[in-house]
Write a protein that holds these residues in place. Structure first.
Motif, PDB file in Angstrom:
ATOM      1  N   SER A  10      -6.956  -8.940 -10.501  1.00 29.63           N
ATOM      2  CA  SER A  10      -6.193  -7.480 -10.117  1.00 29.63           C
ATOM      3  C   SER A  10      -4.639  -7.716 -10.139  1.00 29.63           C
ATOM      4  O   SER A  10      -3.750  -6.952 -10.583  1.00 29.63           O
ATOM      5  CB  SER A  10      -6.637  -7.033  -8.849  1.00 29.63           C
ATOM      6  OG  SER A  10      -5.649  -6.076  -8.329  1.00 29.63           O
ATOM      7  N   LEU A  11      -4.047  -8.684  -9.387  1.00 35.13           N
ATOM      8  CA  LEU A  11      -2.730  -9.180  -9.534  1.00 35.13           C
ATOM      9  C   LEU A  11      -2.273  -9.374 -10.878  1.00 35.13           C
ATOM     10  O   LEU A  11      -1.180  -9.002 -11.320  1.00 35.13           O
ATOM     11  CB  LEU A  11      -2.487 -10.146  -8.487  1.00 35.13           C
ATOM     12  CG  LEU A  11      -0.843 -10.571  -8.250  1.00 35.13           C
ATOM     13  CD1 LEU A  11      -0.102  -9.498  -8.200  1.00 35.13           C
ATOM     14  CD2 LEU A  11      -0.720 -11.907  -7.337  1.00 35.13           C
ATOM     15  N   TRP A  14      -1.744  -6.169 -12.468  1.00 37.86           N
ATOM     16  CA  TRP A  14      -0.690  -5.474 -12.208  1.00 37.86           C
ATOM     17  C   TRP A  14       0.500  -6.011 -12.608  1.00 37.86           C
ATOM     18  O   TRP A  14       1.382  -5.287 -13.078  1.00 37.86           O
ATOM     19  CB  TRP A  14      -0.735  -5.662 -10.896  1.00 37.86           C
ATOM     20  CG  TRP A  14       0.248  -4.666  -9.802  1.00 37.86           C
ATOM     21  CD1 TRP A  14       1.574  -4.958  -9.666  1.00 37.86           C
ATOM     22  CD2 TRP A  14      -0.025  -3.453  -9.448  1.00 37.86           C
ATOM     23  NE1 TRP A  14       2.252  -3.948  -9.120  1.00 37.86           N
ATOM     24  CE2 TRP A  14       1.418  -3.129  -8.795  1.00 37.86           C
ATOM     25  CE3 TRP A  14      -0.847  -2.524  -9.428  1.00 37.86           C
ATOM     26  CZ2 TRP A  14       1.581  -1.503  -8.408  1.00 37.86           C
ATOM     27  CZ3 TRP A  14      -0.660  -1.089  -8.802  1.00 37.86           C
ATOM     28  CH2 TRP A  14       0.325  -0.780  -8.224  1.00 37.86           C
ATOM     29  N   TRP A  66       1.727  -4.039  -5.460  1.00 38.79           N
ATOM     30  CA  TRP A  66       0.122  -4.471  -5.875  1.00 38.79           C
ATOM     31  C   TRP A  66      -0.438  -4.655  -4.379  1.00 38.79           C
ATOM     32  O   TRP A  66      -1.499  -4.033  -4.278  1.00 38.79           O
ATOM     33  CB  TRP A  66       0.295  -5.830  -6.445  1.00 38.79           C
ATOM     34  CG  TRP A  66      -1.094  -6.025  -6.365  1.00 38.79           C
ATOM     35  CD1 TRP A  66      -2.289  -5.757  -7.454  1.00 38.79           C
ATOM     36  CD2 TRP A  66      -1.579  -7.247  -5.817  1.00 38.79           C
ATOM     37  NE1 TRP A  66      -3.227  -6.428  -6.993  1.00 38.79           N
ATOM     38  CE2 TRP A  66      -3.002  -7.331  -6.017  1.00 38.79           C
ATOM     39  CE3 TRP A  66      -1.085  -8.170  -4.648  1.00 38.79           C
ATOM     40  CZ2 TRP A  66      -3.913  -8.471  -5.477  1.00 38.79           C
ATOM     41  CZ3 TRP A  66      -2.008  -9.202  -4.246  1.00 38.79           C
ATOM     42  CH2 TRP A  66      -3.292  -8.996  -4.391  1.00 38.79           C
TER      43      TRP A  66
END
Length: 113
Positions: A10-11, A14, A66
């Motif tokens: 996810s990071l 982002w 984030w």
């Protein structure tokens, strides 16, 4: 472990979608070989290679943004050489300390060239 890998992906996504980070840095997820009895590769590290025009402040603010989208608000550890920065509460003071530490580490690295 699976949720850590999901958070790391996810990071990574982002940061790749942030125009300031994408313009001045390349991100890559680094894994380690599976241990005996494990399947697949464990995600351990998100590597960031910066170029000219990189801004520590933009990077830290992207991390903070984030983190604010995450339900559990994970602790984020940033390593640059011997410098280790940990974001826990993302207070203005913590953001300033992280930005200053990253800028100082980059300046030291530039001095070594």
């Amino acid at each position: 472990m699976q949720s850590d890998a999901r958070e790391l992906r996810s990071l990574h996504g982002w940061l790749r979608s942030d125009p300031d980070v994408r313009r001045t840095a390349v991100t890559d997820v680094q894994g380690s070989p599976p241990r005996p009895g494990e399947m697949g590769t464990a995600l351990d590290v998100l590597e960031l290679v910066t170029g000219n025009g990189w801004s520590a402040a933009s990077f830290v603010l992207a991390l903070v943004a984030w983190r604010q989208t995450r339900p559990q608000r994970p602790r984020v550890e940033i390593r640059h050489g011997d410098t280790v920065i940990i974001l826990t509460d993302c207070s203005p003071e913590e953001i300033e300390r992280a930005t200053t530490a990253l800028n100082n580490a980059a300046d030291e690295e530039d001095g070594d060239l």
